[in-house]
Motif scaffolding. Structure first.
Motif, PDB file in Angstrom:
ATOM      1  N   ASN A  74      19.097   4.685 -13.375  1.00 52.51           N
ATOM      2  CA  ASN A  74      19.719   5.088 -14.639  1.00 52.51           C
ATOM      3  C   ASN A  74      18.601   5.200 -15.669  1.00 52.51           C
ATOM      4  OD1 ASN A  74      21.372   5.539 -16.826  1.00 52.51           O
ATOM      5  ND2 ASN A  74      22.388   3.555 -16.764  1.00 52.51           N
ATOM      6  N   ILE A  80      27.757   3.899 -18.090  1.00 51.73           N
ATOM      7  CA  ILE A  80      28.466   4.345 -16.898  1.00 51.73           C
ATOM      8  C   ILE A  80      29.887   3.795 -16.951  1.00 51.73           C
ATOM      9  CG2 ILE A  80      28.529   4.309 -14.372  1.00 51.73           C
ATOM     10  CD1 ILE A  80      25.471   3.784 -14.491  1.00 51.73           C
ATOM     11  N   THR A 101      27.924   8.807 -17.807  1.00 53.43           N
ATOM     12  CA  THR A 101      28.428   9.048 -16.465  1.00 53.43           C
ATOM     13  C   THR A 101      29.835   8.482 -16.347  1.00 53.43           C
ATOM     14  OG1 THR A 101      26.263   9.063 -15.361  1.00 53.43           O
ATOM     15  CG2 THR A 101      28.153   8.451 -14.015  1.00 53.43           C
TER      16      THR A 101
END
Length: 330
Positions: A74, A80, A101
């Motif tokens: 990442n 995320i 994400t």
């Protein structure tokens, strides 16, 4: 004393749960009409949950968030969001100003009144189907939004899992900017309008996309800006209206418009195409946007039908003098 002990145990369990979540991660677990949202401690000051325990999850990613705790996996330190569980009356809504994400981990989500996934974030969004999982999303009729998956920014469809999408309002997958597809298996079973609709450009690198039951085009790509940039290096800042397929398997059937429609060009350099590549349409001659030169030109709507009278404020294609111009009629 007993009450104090129970309180401490509850607090301890909560802290333990927080610590068990990986950095930069928000976990959302749906269960019927409720959802449990857990935010990793290192980003808790950047994520606001305004929906409580409702299955209509609403999150705001702070405007000043610009990435934290970058890792090899990442590198931008983005947030995320991991979605799992099931709800027949829920949604995932997220606002933000930084890339993110959204990972689907065996999610089944239906929103009867709008998009199942609604991303009000103009940056790059990765929608990832986790390997070995199957996720299914569907929406309800609501003309305010453009898709079961509705994204304000760029969309990268990724992962090695499977995503099934049904579009009961407009498009099944809609992205206001580009769409890229890599690795995942995407099944679009029906759409009131286009199965996939985006602006800037569309790129399929790998994976499997199966489209059926679209009441308009299979895939439509629009030019977003005033003029086309053309194909740019690695598609950086590209706004061409182009469709590219370099790999993967694309199957399009049961549509009522065109298999693929693009304001720019359509190019294939790899992959397997299970559709009639002659049943496509481009406006490759478009030079830009005009606002007042509607005189002495044949006028067509965006479906290619010639019309006698243009509606004020409408967007049309004017053809004349050997060129085509995408035009807003004033």
């Amino acid at each position: 004393m007993k009450k104090t002990l129970l309180t401490l145990l509850a607090a301890s369990a909560f802290v333990s749960n927080m610590l068990a979540i990986e950095a930069n991660t928000v976990e959302i677990v749906y269960s019927g009409t409720t959802a449990t949202v857990t935010v990793a401690s290192n980003i808790s000051s950047y994520v606001t949950v305004s929906s409580g325990t409702s299955s209509h999850v609403k999150l705001v990613q702070a405007a000043d968030f610009a990435g934290v705790d970058a890792t090899v996996d990442n590198e931008d330190g983005e947030i995320i969001y991991v979605l799992s569980g099931s709800s027949a009356d829920g949604e995932f809504y997220m606002e933000g100003a930084y890339k993110a994400t959204v990972e689907l981990n065996g999610l089944t989500l239906t929103n009867p009144s709008g998009p199942a996934i609604n991303i009000q974030n103009g940056k790059r969004i990765e929608l990832s189907a986790k390997k070995g999982t199957v996720s299914t999303i569907s929406d309800g009729a609501n003309d305010t939004y453009n898709g079961c998956y509705h994204c304000k920014g760029h969309t990268k469809l990724k992962g090695k899992g499977t995503l099934n999408v049904t579009g009961n309002s407009k498009h099944a997958i809609y992205s206001k900017e580009y769409i890229e597809v890599k690795n995942l298996t995407l099944n679009i079973t029906s759409a009131v309008k286009d199965a996939m609709h985006c602006k800037e450009y569309f790129l399929m690198e790998s994976g499997t996309v199966n489209i059926s039951g679209s009441c308009d085009d299979g895939i439509q790509v629009e030019l977003d800006g005033l003029t086309s940039t053309g194909n740019t290096t690695e598609h950086e800042d590209e706004d061409s209206g182009n469709f590219y397929m370099t790999g993967g398997t694309l199957t399009i059937s049961g549509y009522q418009g065109k298999a693929v429609k693009a304001d720019g060009t359509i190019s294939y350099s790899g992959g397997t195409r299970n559709f009639d590549t002659a049943d496509t349409e481009t406006y490759a001659g478009i030079d830009g946007i005009a606002t007042d030169d509607a005189t002495d030109a044949a006028t067509y709507d965006l479906s290619g039908r010639r019309i006698a009278t243009a509606r004020k404020g409408g967007i049309y294609i004017l053809k004349g003098n050997g060129r085509a111009v995408k035009t807003i009629i004033k």
